[in-house]
Design a protein around this motif. Structure first.
Motif, PDB file in Angstrom:
ATOM      1  N   ARG A  87       0.830  -1.211   0.000  1.00 14.85           N
ATOM      2  CA  ARG A  87       0.000   0.000   0.000  1.00 14.85           C
ATOM      3  C   ARG A  87       0.861   1.256   0.000  1.00 14.85           C
ATOM      4  N   ILE A  94      -7.701  11.158  -9.968  1.00 14.74           N
ATOM      5  CA  ILE A  94      -7.968   9.759  -9.602  1.00 14.74           C
ATOM      6  C   ILE A  94      -6.754   9.155  -8.914  1.00 14.74           C
ATOM      7  N   GLU A  95      -5.560   9.436  -9.417  1.00 14.46           N
ATOM      8  CA  GLU A  95      -4.351   8.874  -8.823  1.00 14.46           C
ATOM      9  C   GLU A  95      -4.098   9.426  -7.419  1.00 14.46           C
ATOM     10  N   VAL A 114      -6.368  10.782  -5.299  1.00 20.97           N
ATOM     11  CA  VAL A 114      -7.418  10.262  -4.417  1.00 20.97           C
ATOM     12  C   VAL A 114      -7.197   8.772  -4.155  1.00 20.97           C
ATOM     13  N   GLY A 115      -6.835   8.030  -5.196  1.00 21.98           N
ATOM     14  CA  GLY A 115      -6.561   6.606  -5.035  1.00 21.98           C
ATOM     15  C   GLY A 115      -5.405   6.347  -4.089  1.00 21.98           C
ATOM     16  N   THR A 166      -6.737   6.949  -0.551  1.00 20.09           N
ATOM     17  CA  THR A 166      -7.706   5.955  -0.097  1.00 20.09           C
ATOM     18  C   THR A 166      -7.109   4.556   0.051  1.00 20.09           C
ATOM     19  N   LEU A 167      -5.943   4.329  -0.543  1.00 18.10           N
ATOM     20  CA  LEU A 167      -5.247   3.060  -0.291  1.00 18.10           C
ATOM     21  C   LEU A 167      -4.814   2.945   1.165  1.00 18.10           C
ATOM     22  N   THR A 189     -11.513   1.837   2.762  1.00 19.55           N
ATOM     23  CA  THR A 189     -11.536   1.995   1.304  1.00 19.55           C
ATOM     24  C   THR A 189     -10.415   1.262   0.585  1.00 19.55           C
ATOM     25  N   VAL A 190      -9.567   0.565   1.320  1.00 23.78           N
ATOM     26  CA  VAL A 190      -8.376  -0.023   0.707  1.00 23.78           C
ATOM     27  C   VAL A 190      -8.710  -1.040  -0.381  1.00 23.78           C
ATOM     28  N   SER A 234     -10.316   0.729  -3.482  1.00 28.27           N
ATOM     29  CA  SER A 234      -9.291   1.585  -4.079  1.00 28.27           C
ATOM     30  C   SER A 234      -8.263   0.744  -4.832  1.00 28.27           C
ATOM     31  N   LEU A 277      -7.739   1.081  -8.829  1.00 25.26           N
ATOM     32  CA  LEU A 277      -6.422   1.463  -9.351  1.00 25.26           C
ATOM     33  C   LEU A 277      -5.830   0.360 -10.227  1.00 25.26           C
ATOM     34  N   THR A 285      -1.485  -3.261  -6.880  1.00 28.10           N
ATOM     35  CA  THR A 285      -2.790  -2.827  -6.381  1.00 28.10           C
ATOM     36  C   THR A 285      -3.819  -3.954  -6.393  1.00 28.10           C
TER      37      THR A 285
END
Length: 130
Positions: A24, A65-66, A68-69, A72-73, A78-79, A82, A86, A115
């Motif tokens: 992560r 997106i990257e 936020v991703g 959230t990872l 949300t892992v 996410s 991703l 991911t």
């Protein structure tokens, strides 16, 4: 000694959690760096998205997106989703490298595998809809 007195966390569980956190952190760092580069308009990123031919709005959306991703990872709730989203995005990125702009798809494939593994290791965090 009965089974109920055994510790709940086995070494395998600790190993899995540790592996998940390492993956992560690696993925979050990579996506955060790439996303910020896209949002800041680093010339190399602008050039890549010019080659894709969709427009620079796509660079900005991808950057958001990257970022936020990446964030959230790092959140337990949300892992899993996410990681899965991703991984799907990196599958598309690998395809774009292979069929549209050229270049090596290896970084995208590596991030996709990382991911996807994170999503799999944390699959218990997916919301059950039954």
């Amino acid at each position: 000694m009965n089974i109920s007195s055994l510790p709940e966390q086995s070494p395998t569980g600790r190993f899995t959690r540790g592996l998940s956190w390492v993956l992560r952190l690696i993925a979050a760092a990579a996506f955060l760096a790439a996303g910020i580069a896209k949002l800041m308009g680093v010339p190399m990123m602008v050039g890549v998205f010019d080659q894709i031919g969709v427009g620079q709005w796509f660079r900005l959306v991808t950057g958001v997106i990257e970022v936020v991703g990446a964030l959230t990872l790092l959140l337990p709730i949300t892992v899993a989703i996410s990681g899965a989203l991703l991984a799907a995005m990196m599958l598309v990125a690998a395809g774009i490298h292979l069929f549209v702009i050229g270049g090596s798809p290896v970084p995208a494939i590596v991030l996709m595998l990382i991911t996807a593994t994170v999503a799999w290791l944390n699959r218990q965090h997916f919301i059950r809809l039954d």
